[in-house]
Design a protein around this motif. Sequence first.
Motif, PDB file in Angstrom:
ATOM      1  N   MET A 122       0.845  -1.197   0.000  1.00  0.00           N
ATOM      2  CA  MET A 122       0.000   0.000   0.000  1.00  0.00           C
ATOM      3  C   MET A 122       0.879   1.246   0.000  1.00  0.00           C
ATOM      4  O   MET A 122       1.905   1.289   0.671  1.00  0.00           O
ATOM      5  CB  MET A 122      -0.906   0.001   1.236  1.00  0.00           C
ATOM      6  CG  MET A 122      -1.879   1.170   1.296  1.00  0.00           C
ATOM      7  SD  MET A 122      -2.810   1.199   2.850  1.00  0.00           S
ATOM      8  CE  MET A 122      -3.750  -0.321   2.727  1.00  0.00           C
ATOM      9  N   GLY A 123       0.489   2.275  -0.755  1.00  0.00           N
ATOM     10  CA  GLY A 123       1.243   3.519  -0.798  1.00  0.00           C
ATOM     11  C   GLY A 123       0.851   4.442   0.338  1.00  0.00           C
ATOM     12  O   GLY A 123       1.324   4.321   1.458  1.00  0.00           O
ATOM     13  N   ILE A 124      -0.061   5.388   0.050  1.00  0.00           N
ATOM     14  CA  ILE A 124      -0.504   6.359   1.051  1.00  0.00           C
ATOM     15  C   ILE A 124      -1.803   5.891   1.704  1.00  0.00           C
ATOM     16  O   ILE A 124      -2.736   5.470   1.025  1.00  0.00           O
ATOM     17  CB  ILE A 124      -0.719   7.739   0.403  1.00  0.00           C
ATOM     18  CG1 ILE A 124       0.615   8.295  -0.118  1.00  0.00           C
ATOM     19  CG2 ILE A 124      -1.341   8.710   1.395  1.00  0.00           C
ATOM     20  CD1 ILE A 124       0.479   9.621  -0.837  1.00  0.00           C
ATOM     21  N   LEU A 125      -1.840   5.969   3.019  1.00  0.00           N
ATOM     22  CA  LEU A 125      -3.047   5.679   3.792  1.00  0.00           C
ATOM     23  C   LEU A 125      -3.456   6.945   4.535  1.00  0.00           C
ATOM     24  O   LEU A 125      -2.631   7.572   5.204  1.00  0.00           O
ATOM     25  CB  LEU A 125      -2.787   4.547   4.790  1.00  0.00           C
ATOM     26  CG  LEU A 125      -3.917   4.225   5.780  1.00  0.00           C
ATOM     27  CD1 LEU A 125      -5.139   3.664   5.049  1.00  0.00           C
ATOM     28  CD2 LEU A 125      -3.437   3.237   6.848  1.00  0.00           C
ATOM     29  N   LEU A 126      -4.723   7.327   4.406  1.00  0.00           N
ATOM     30  CA  LEU A 126      -5.250   8.483   5.126  1.00  0.00           C
ATOM     31  C   LEU A 126      -5.828   8.029   6.461  1.00  0.00           C
ATOM     32  O   LEU A 126      -6.571   7.048   6.517  1.00  0.00           O
ATOM     33  CB  LEU A 126      -6.344   9.180   4.315  1.00  0.00           C
ATOM     34  CG  LEU A 126      -5.966   9.668   2.916  1.00  0.00           C
ATOM     35  CD1 LEU A 126      -7.170  10.314   2.241  1.00  0.00           C
ATOM     36  CD2 LEU A 126      -4.807  10.643   2.986  1.00  0.00           C
ATOM     37  N   MET A 127      -5.496   8.749   7.513  1.00  0.00           N
ATOM     38  CA  MET A 127      -6.035   8.414   8.832  1.00  0.00           C
ATOM     39  C   MET A 127      -6.807   9.598   9.394  1.00  0.00           C
ATOM     40  O   MET A 127      -6.446  10.750   9.180  1.00  0.00           O
ATOM     41  CB  MET A 127      -4.921   8.021   9.791  1.00  0.00           C
ATOM     42  CG  MET A 127      -5.449   7.500  11.120  1.00  0.00           C
ATOM     43  SD  MET A 127      -4.229   6.571  12.033  1.00  0.00           S
ATOM     44  CE  MET A 127      -5.302   5.747  13.218  1.00  0.00           C
ATOM     45  N   ASN A 128      -7.860   9.269  10.135  1.00  0.00           N
ATOM     46  CA  ASN A 128      -8.780  10.265  10.681  1.00  0.00           C
ATOM     47  C   ASN A 128      -9.567  10.931   9.553  1.00  0.00           C
ATOM     48  O   ASN A 128      -9.665  12.155   9.466  1.00  0.00           O
ATOM     49  CB  ASN A 128      -8.055  11.318  11.518  1.00  0.00           C
ATOM     50  CG  ASN A 128      -8.951  11.919  12.591  1.00  0.00           C
ATOM     51  OD1 ASN A 128      -9.822  11.246  13.132  1.00  0.00           O
ATOM     52  ND2 ASN A 128      -8.738  13.187  12.909  1.00  0.00           N
ATOM     53  N   ASP A 129     -10.125  10.083   8.703  1.00  0.00           N
ATOM     54  CA  ASP A 129     -11.001  10.535   7.622  1.00  0.00           C
ATOM     55  C   ASP A 129     -12.297  11.022   8.263  1.00  0.00           C
ATOM     56  O   ASP A 129     -13.138  10.229   8.684  1.00  0.00           O
ATOM     57  CB  ASP A 129     -11.258   9.369   6.661  1.00  0.00           C
ATOM     58  CG  ASP A 129     -12.135   9.748   5.477  1.00  0.00           C
ATOM     59  OD1 ASP A 129     -12.761  10.824   5.515  1.00  0.00           O
ATOM     60  OD2 ASP A 129     -12.203   8.955   4.523  1.00  0.00           O
ATOM     61  N   THR A 130     -12.447  12.332   8.349  1.00  0.00           N
ATOM     62  CA  THR A 130     -13.582  12.909   9.074  1.00  0.00           C
ATOM     63  C   THR A 130     -14.846  13.036   8.226  1.00  0.00           C
ATOM     64  O   THR A 130     -15.890  13.442   8.746  1.00  0.00           O
ATOM     65  CB  THR A 130     -13.202  14.296   9.627  1.00  0.00           C
ATOM     66  OG1 THR A 130     -12.675  15.098   8.564  1.00  0.00           O
ATOM     67  CG2 THR A 130     -12.167  14.174  10.732  1.00  0.00           C
ATOM     68  N   ASP A 131     -14.748  12.686   6.946  1.00  0.00           N
ATOM     69  CA  ASP A 131     -15.943  12.725   6.095  1.00  0.00           C
ATOM     70  C   ASP A 131     -16.713  11.426   6.280  1.00  0.00           C
ATOM     71  O   ASP A 131     -16.778  10.575   5.395  1.00  0.00           O
ATOM     72  CB  ASP A 131     -15.553  12.934   4.633  1.00  0.00           C
ATOM     73  CG  ASP A 131     -16.771  13.148   3.740  1.00  0.00           C
ATOM     74  OD1 ASP A 131     -17.867  13.369   4.283  1.00  0.00           O
ATOM     75  OD2 ASP A 131     -16.613  13.085   2.505  1.00  0.00           O
ATOM     76  N   GLU A 132     -17.299  11.279   7.456  1.00  0.00           N
ATOM     77  CA  GLU A 132     -18.016  10.067   7.830  1.00  0.00           C
ATOM     78  C   GLU A 132     -19.453  10.147   7.331  1.00  0.00           C
ATOM     79  O   GLU A 132     -20.277  10.877   7.868  1.00  0.00           O
ATOM     80  CB  GLU A 132     -17.994   9.904   9.356  1.00  0.00           C
ATOM     81  CG  GLU A 132     -18.666   8.657   9.859  1.00  0.00           C
ATOM     82  CD  GLU A 132     -18.778   8.633  11.375  1.00  0.00           C
ATOM     83  OE1 GLU A 132     -19.429   7.728  11.895  1.00  0.00           O
ATOM     84  OE2 GLU A 132     -18.227   9.538  12.035  1.00  0.00           O
ATOM     85  N   GLU A 133     -19.731   9.431   6.240  1.00  0.00           N
ATOM     86  CA  GLU A 133     -21.067   9.404   5.640  1.00  0.00           C
ATOM     87  C   GLU A 133     -21.573  10.808   5.318  1.00  0.00           C
ATOM     88  O   GLU A 133     -22.760  11.098   5.450  1.00  0.00           O
ATOM     89  CB  GLU A 133     -22.055   8.682   6.570  1.00  0.00           C
ATOM     90  CG  GLU A 133     -21.720   7.215   6.796  1.00  0.00           C
ATOM     91  CD  GLU A 133     -22.744   6.499   7.651  1.00  0.00           C
ATOM     92  OE1 GLU A 133     -23.341   7.144   8.544  1.00  0.00           O
ATOM     93  OE2 GLU A 133     -22.958   5.296   7.424  1.00  0.00           O
TER      94      GLU A 133
END
Length: 333
Positions: free
Chosen positions: A1-12
């Motif tokens: 895996m390359g880039i992983l985003l954490m704390n993706d706040t666009d929840e639904e």
Amino acid sequence: MGILLMNDTDEESSHFGCMRVMRSIREALGQRGYGSLPSLLVGTDWKNNAHEKAKIDAAQVLVINGEGTLHHGKRKGLWLLEAGERVRKNGGKVALINALWQQNPKEWAGLASRFDLIYCRDSRSASELSNQSGIDVAWLGDLSMFQSLNIPSQNRKGVTVSCSVNRDVEKRLANFATSTGSSYVPVTPQLKHVSVHTRGLKRTLRKAYVRYIEKRFLAKHPGTRLLKNDIDYLNELCQRELLVTGRFHAVCMAILAGTPFVAIKSNSWKIEALLADIGLNPDRIQSEDALNANLLGKDWSFTERELAAIDASLQLWRADGEIMFDRIADLTN
């Protein structure tokens, strides 16, 4: 895996400001060849989730969207920093971006200091983290303001009142809107959101309760309008003479829309820091006791100096943001 985003706040798509933040991150990295990025949603307890832990272990670069999570030593903030430490120990790179940093334990700063890239979202946070960690910390304004907005030329009229993270303040804002005949328009598509981390029967019951609460609220506050997305919300603001809100991201979008605002203090220094960084009148921040008809009797229009400061700040932050995203892309090399 390359880039992983954490704390993706666009929840639904449950918060218009968070929608803009995550869209800015995804589109900016997509323009640099990193599209369709996997992510861990806000509030993910990755230590107790084998699937999410595997994502972290496979990450070459972890991009942590700090947003409003890292303040007052909150548990979920530590989850982000510990994920970064895990990636670093596995030989990966870590970027902490768009971060509030306020009154956190010093050992947290020790974890962050080992990251490859740090950008706070206000100068006060950058200064505090720098003082705690002993490293230079860059900053630029919140990424909800990164993408520009074409403001239509139209006659503005009326007042929009928005919500707050504080339940009591939110009630007072809604009552203020109703008593003054103003529109009440939350920065969310629903009055209450049921987290994706709530599952099974508990989720079903919670959703039923939210529908009940929403029905009662709309009956009490008939001037309430629930919009679908950030574009609708910005269009709303572009038509108004004034926004009164307790939400940081509502203030950010008012700045984007060129809409004068009055803000009620939130759960951290984020609104105060934003106004100070731009150079806006600090009197725009009021206590909840100011929520009465007298508030609307004042002229809250932006001064020429404030308008110039907003324009200069947005231009600078967007230029600095392009540099930040270039640096994130370089971490993969």
